[in-house]
Scaffold this active site. Sequence first.
Site, PDB file in Angstrom:
ATOM      1  N   HIS A  98     -13.717 -11.952  -2.987  1.00 36.76           N
ATOM      2  CA  HIS A  98     -13.466 -12.681  -1.720  1.00 36.76           C
ATOM      3  C   HIS A  98     -12.136 -13.133  -1.252  1.00 36.76           C
ATOM      4  CE1 HIS A  98     -17.893 -12.889  -1.800  1.00 36.76           C
ATOM      5  NE2 HIS A  98     -17.797 -13.889  -2.404  1.00 36.76           N
ATOM      6  N   LYS A 125     -28.154 -11.096   2.278  1.00 36.06           N
ATOM      7  CA  LYS A 125     -27.052 -10.360   1.824  1.00 36.06           C
ATOM      8  C   LYS A 125     -27.091 -10.713   0.389  1.00 36.06           C
ATOM      9  CE  LYS A 125     -22.758  -8.989   1.236  1.00 36.06           C
ATOM     10  NZ  LYS A 125     -21.535  -9.930   1.989  1.00 36.06           N
ATOM     11  N   LEU A 126     -26.822  -9.693  -0.258  1.00 34.60           N
ATOM     12  CA  LEU A 126     -26.755  -9.796  -1.906  1.00 34.60           C
ATOM     13  C   LEU A 126     -25.750  -8.685  -2.490  1.00 34.60           C
ATOM     14  CD1 LEU A 126     -28.386  -6.776  -2.076  1.00 34.60           C
ATOM     15  CD2 LEU A 126     -30.373  -8.178  -2.664  1.00 34.60           C
ATOM     16  N   SER A 127     -25.352  -8.858  -3.699  1.00 32.37           N
ATOM     17  CA  SER A 127     -24.567  -7.726  -4.514  1.00 32.37           C
ATOM     18  C   SER A 127     -25.438  -6.601  -4.544  1.00 32.37           C
ATOM     19  CB  SER A 127     -24.045  -8.343  -5.720  1.00 32.37           C
ATOM     20  OG  SER A 127     -23.495  -9.688  -5.574  1.00 32.37           O
ATOM     21  N   THR A 129     -21.640  -7.251  -8.178  1.00 35.00           N
ATOM     22  CA  THR A 129     -21.399  -6.299  -8.386  1.00 35.00           C
ATOM     23  C   THR A 129     -19.967  -6.280  -9.037  1.00 35.00           C
ATOM     24  OG1 THR A 129     -22.262  -5.355  -6.352  1.00 35.00           O
ATOM     25  CG2 THR A 129     -20.692  -3.905  -7.134  1.00 35.00           C
ATOM     26  N   ALA A 130     -19.284  -7.165  -8.989  1.00 36.33           N
ATOM     27  CA  ALA A 130     -17.884  -7.446  -9.777  1.00 36.33           C
ATOM     28  C   ALA A 130     -18.333  -7.469 -11.079  1.00 36.33           C
ATOM     29  CB  ALA A 130     -17.253  -8.761  -9.268  1.00 36.33           C
TER      30      ALA A 130
END
Length: 283
Positions: free
Chosen positions: A150, A55-57, A111-112
């Site tokens: 989150h 999983k990654l941004s 991404t934020a």
Amino acid sequence: MKLTLAFSPCPNDCFIFDAMVHGRIDLEGLEFEVRLADVEALNTAAFTGDVDITKLSFHAYAYCADRYVLLDAGSALGRNCGPLLISRRPIASEEAAAGRLRIAIPGKYTTANFLLGYAFPLATEKTELLFSEIEPAVLDGRYDAGLIIHENRFTYEAKGLRKIVDLGEFWESTTGAPIPLGGIVIRRSLPESVRQAVNRVLRRSVEYAFAHRDASLPYVRAHAQEMDEEVMYKHIDLYVNQYSVDLGDEGRRAVELLFQKASASGVIPAIHAPLFLPSAQRA
């Protein structure tokens, strides 16, 4: 075949991967060695290419797209689910845009953080913190504002914090597209047959999670620590949806748009490798 698999302990990831990790579905002969880590730790680990599946941004994907390709299953995209810029005192978005705020962020490659730069290019006084440490740091006055992700979007108001801007809403209002937050990538060097098998297994895992919501509860709860069960399920419902089963054309367009915007603004390097699994193999 045994593959290393990394994802975060957040409820949405545990919900998605539960059936895959615990063999509740047909794994097509695959085995998985699981590694859990915070999303920014996953991002930086992906740059070294040590894990087979991670999983990654989406922001981070731009920096390792030469090693990994995005699976159609498992992504976190959606509407009204973006990161929030929050503060203790009232702050107008104009003040944030002026670039004078001290902002705590959950990681450079999230991404934020890209969305913060997209909305407020002058907001450059940023400090990286673990996402769970951002709210306390803002409450203590160490930072003027915090970029939260989150489950914190469900709890910040109860702690006396207030929203400056919803960066997901900003993205949607300027692009009309759902916001791509994170995805699941697999090492390009693996045989195509293995990559396609992993995508099928992951899709099967998401579908199983939707069909048997209670099955994943022990696994989700084990890693949610002190999180309230209602918050846990709000978190899952926010980030796991039809795009998690399959990106589809709309999801793929949203991801491409994110990279186009980021590349045009000089935030990420140009990507020359194909972003997605071959379309002909997606079924």
